[in-house]
Design an enzyme around this catalytic site. Structure first.
Site, mmCIF file in Angstrom:
data_model
loop_
_atom_site.group_PDB
_atom_site.id
_atom_site.type_symbol
_atom_site.label_atom_id
_atom_site.label_comp_id
_atom_site.label_asym_id
_atom_site.label_seq_id
_atom_site.Cartn_x
_atom_site.Cartn_y
_atom_site.Cartn_z
ATOM 1 N N TYR A 158 -48.209 9.097 38.093
ATOM 2 C CA TYR A 158 -48.278 8.304 38.196
ATOM 3 C C TYR A 158 -47.559 6.717 38.679
ATOM 4 O O TYR A 158 -47.325 5.464 38.303
ATOM 5 C CB TYR A 158 -49.008 7.419 36.446
ATOM 6 N N HIS A 187 -50.999 8.315 29.451
ATOM 7 C CA HIS A 187 -51.242 9.855 30.277
ATOM 8 C C HIS A 187 -50.412 10.622 29.860
ATOM 9 O O HIS A 187 -50.108 11.229 30.361
ATOM 10 C CB HIS A 187 -50.917 9.044 31.365
#
Length: 755
Positions: A284, A437
């Site tokens: 990410y 996440h």
């Protein structure tokens, strides 16, 4: 190259005829532009256009990139403009078409400036006018899954992607357009677009998250092009005076921020540690780096007084180095948290990162070597800088060494340690939760040899942009399997995930570094403690990569010390990849497969083999991609040994069918797990020869284990014995230690002893 040289001649003629008039602008628009800022100004600048044109035909990597982009955009122009009514999830036709359009618009704008060919500006204008006509009456996207629906796309995130790229295209043709055309686009398309991303979607925009970073950059970049200070401020600082009665939660588990932490600056301040580690993980970080860096470059060029590249002691540029170090020998990012395997620094976002880092940083020659491997550059000022650096033979190898990256805004929330020794890389995660996440995998690790996984981290359960698999979105197995602790190489207590698998609990805690040592090239060590994953239980894990003359390659030593206030059942999995070759224990294979458990990820594991440990050491050897590996682990007579395989309770085949070897220790309070993994030998299917296919370790033995020290003997097949001692408490580099083991005194200074 003939085409490029013709353009150079054309540029020279234009310069002579027009004098100081900026190339690439329609002459009738010059008067209009004098009252405002010069365009392009955002990423590709007017001065950059002049510099690039002066070098065309003499900068091979730039010229090659330009030719490829020209061929791509010319084909799109030939095919015609397609702006369909949105209806699909990721992977569907309308989604992919609008995604394709944002890339093509961006590239066509660049070509207009660099090549001074009006057909590219006309193409951009015509497509934008079609978007303007459609957007005026466009409702929310018909797909309703997202917590924040876009209009062009099923989620605001993708709408933001579109505007980040299209802002750059608009900047490139700004002076090609008449004032009336600009007013039409800004009134009916760009401002409403920016307002929908931000004001209409605060649950998306008003928080700290990679999604919000894209939204901030989108609003800010179009604001910079239009010289709209309100939009720029909204991008930098978030929405002011936002009033909400309830807390809103997104489908990733993230939360809307109501405490003032929103906007681009907050998204720099909160997720990045001072070392540049991004708390959601490298997958990410890679995704977020494009909006971070592109908007930062735009701010640097248009609002230099903000000194954005100096913000938080230059963390944006530091983060690029951190991200590159979070990749294996092949340039693929380690799949920490929700990370898709195979994502690498060859992706376009890292071309941007490398070029911007080189141009605005200290011009590290190692970045030029990565750029050469990427084999393309940005068609802008930073891409030109890289191309000239390569042309002038400044490139040097990018040297990745052992590194410890702190986590948290102030670097006080754990971290990630990477131990590198020759071709062996060990990734030890002792970080914070990693926002929405994050996985429940405290003190987990993965192990690599020359870019190939030895012990794997599963990564995410998602088929990105493959419509047939859940619309390309996260699958339910991401929560039921990939995030659960049993999916990782760490200890599981009582078949329950760390923090009971609860984000609200896990996000409050982080592991703590005991010590990190990489000064000795032969012995590199990381040690960290976790006290909150299981209340009443403390885990201290010490991992070392050791290069010893008694071994062909560096080996890994792993010491997991568990201290608890009650008896528990402990499971310790090893997710190896490859073909089982040999064990030193007999195991039973069931005639039919049973599931290991019924929740917390255990429901996804089949049991393929069962054994009782027969000796003080249990050994497993396997072959993977022409290389041999052996796990040696200390066991006792009551330990159970399990072979498991992923794939139970998975009727849609969403999970990979991969294996694990698991050590189970029941009815135990305090315990110690000690193991070593050797990489050794090779096998050639061409010559059908196996070299050094057997383990070099004869025995692992714990010779001391107290609250302060743990000592392990490693004896090889030739009878040579080495001793590793780790300090469990006083582990500073300056600490001096005196310890007696088996009537022999050992003295050393530092965190560990090895000899």
């Amino acid at each position: 190259m003939r085409i490029i040289r013709l353009f150079q001649i054309k540029v020279a003629v234009i310069a002579i005829l027009l004098g100081t008039v900026s190339c690439g602008q329609k002459t009738e628009a010059v008067a209009e532009s004098q009252s405002g800022s010069e365009h392009p100004k955002l990423i590709l600048t007017a001065q950059g256009v002049k510099d690039i044109r002066a070098q065309l035909g003499t900068i091979p990597i730039f010229d090659k990139t330009l030719e490829a982009v020209k061929a791509e955009v010319d084909a799109e122009i030939e095919a015609g403009i397609d702006v369909p009514i949105p209806k699909d999830y990721s992977g569907g036709y309308t989604h992919d078409r609008h995604k394709r359009n944002w890339f093509v618009l961006h590239k066509a704008g660049l070509l207009y400036q660099i090549l001074d060919d009006e057909k590219y500006a006309k193409f951009v204008k015509d497509m934008l006018m079609e978007y303007e006509e459609m957007y005026k009456t466009l409702p929310l996207h018909p797909k309703t899954r997202s917590y924040a629906r876009g209009k062009l796309f099923w989620q605001c995130l993708n709408d933001s992607n579109w505007l980040v790229y299209v802002s750059q295209a608009y900047d490139c043709i700004y002076n090609y357009l008449s004032e009336e055309e600009r007013n039409k686009l800004e009134t009916n398309l760009f401002r409403p677009f920016a307002n929908h991303i931000s004001i209409d979607s605060p649950q998306f925009y008003q928080r700290v998250h990679n999604h919000s970073t894209w939204g901030n950059a989108a609003v800010g970049m179009i604001g910079l092009v239009m010289d709209d200070q309100e939009l720029i401020d909204r991008a930098l600082y978030g929405i002011k005076d936002l009033k909400l009665d309830t807390e809103e939660k997104d489908d990733d588990g993230g939360f809307l921020n109501k405490d003032g932490k929103a906007g681009f600056l907050a998204n720099i301040e909160e997720p990045f540690s001072p070392d540049g580690y991004y708390n959601e993980g490298p997958y990410y970080q890679r995704y977020a780096m494009y909006p971070f860096l592109i908007f930062a470059e735009g701010l640097h060029n248009v609002k230099p007084e903000l000194k954005i590249f100096d913000y938080k002691e230059g963390v944006l540029l530091k983060s690029i180095n951190a991200l590159l170090n979070l990749s294996d020998a092949d340039g693929e990012f380690f799949p920490l948290n929700d990370g898709q395997k195979g994502m690498s620094y060859y992706t376009g976002a890292l071309v941007t990162a490398v070029d911007i880092s080189y141009h605005f940083g200290d011009q590290d020659p190692g970045l030029l070597t990565i750029a050469e491997a990427q084999d393309r550059v940005l068609l802008d000022d930073s891409g030109l800088a890289v191309a000239l650096g390569i042309k002038n033979n400044k490139a040097e190898p990018f040297n990745k060494k052992s590194i410890n990256l702190s986590d948290g805004p102030k670097g006080t929330q754990g971290g990630v340690a990477i131990l590198r020794n020759e071709a062996i890389e060990l990734v030890f995660k002792y970080a914070s939760q990693g926002s929405s996440h994050g996985h429940y995998d405290k003190l987990s690790y993965s192990l690599y040899e020359d870019g190939e996984e030895i012990l794997q981290d599963y990564g995410l359960a998602r088929f990105v942009n493959i419509e047939q698999k859940g619309g390309g979105n996260y699958l339910k197995e991401n929560k039921t399997w990939a995030k659960q602790t049993i999916a990782h190489n760490t200890v599981v207590q009582n078949e329950t995930s760390h923090f009971n698998g609860k984000y609200e609990i896990g996000s409050q805690h982080h592991s703590v570094l005991n010590y990190f040592s990489s000064e000795n090239e032969k012995v590199q060590v990381a040690s960290a403690k976790e006290s909150n994953a299981y209340p009443g239980t403390e885990m201290l894990r010490t991992m070392a990569v050791v290069k010893d003359e008694d071994f062909e390659k560096p080996f890994m030593l792993d010491i997991m010390k568990v201290t608890s206030n009650k008896k528990n059942k402990y499971d310790f999995p090893y997710y190896f990849l490859g073909q089982v070759l040999q064990t030193n224990f007999e195991y039973q294979t069931p005639k039919s497969l049973n599931v290991l458990g019924n929740k917390n990820g255990y429901e996804h594991l089949f049991v393929e083999g069962i054994a009782k440990s027969p000796s003080k050491n249990s050994k497993l050897s396997w072959l993977n991609k022409g290389k041999f590996y052996t796990l040696t682990t200390i066991t006792n007579n009551s330990d159970e040994l399990l072979f498991t395989r992923i794939g139970a309770n998975d009727p849609e085949f969403n999970l990979r069918r991969e294996a694990a070897f698991m050590l189970r220790r029941k009815d135990t309070k305090n315990t110690l797990f000690v193991s070593a993994i050797e990489a050794h030998g090779s096998y050639s299917p061409v010559t059908e020869s196996a070299v050094n296919s057997n383990s070099s370790i004869k025995e692992l033995k714990v010779v001391l284990d107290t609250s302060d020290y743990t000592a392990v003997e490693i004896t090889n097949v030739n009878g040579n014995t080495k001793l590793f001692i780790t300090s469990n408490t006083n582990a500073s580099k300056e600490a001096e230690h005196i310890l007696k083991i088996n009537n022999k005194n050992y003295t050393w200074k530092g965190s560990y002893y090895y000899n």
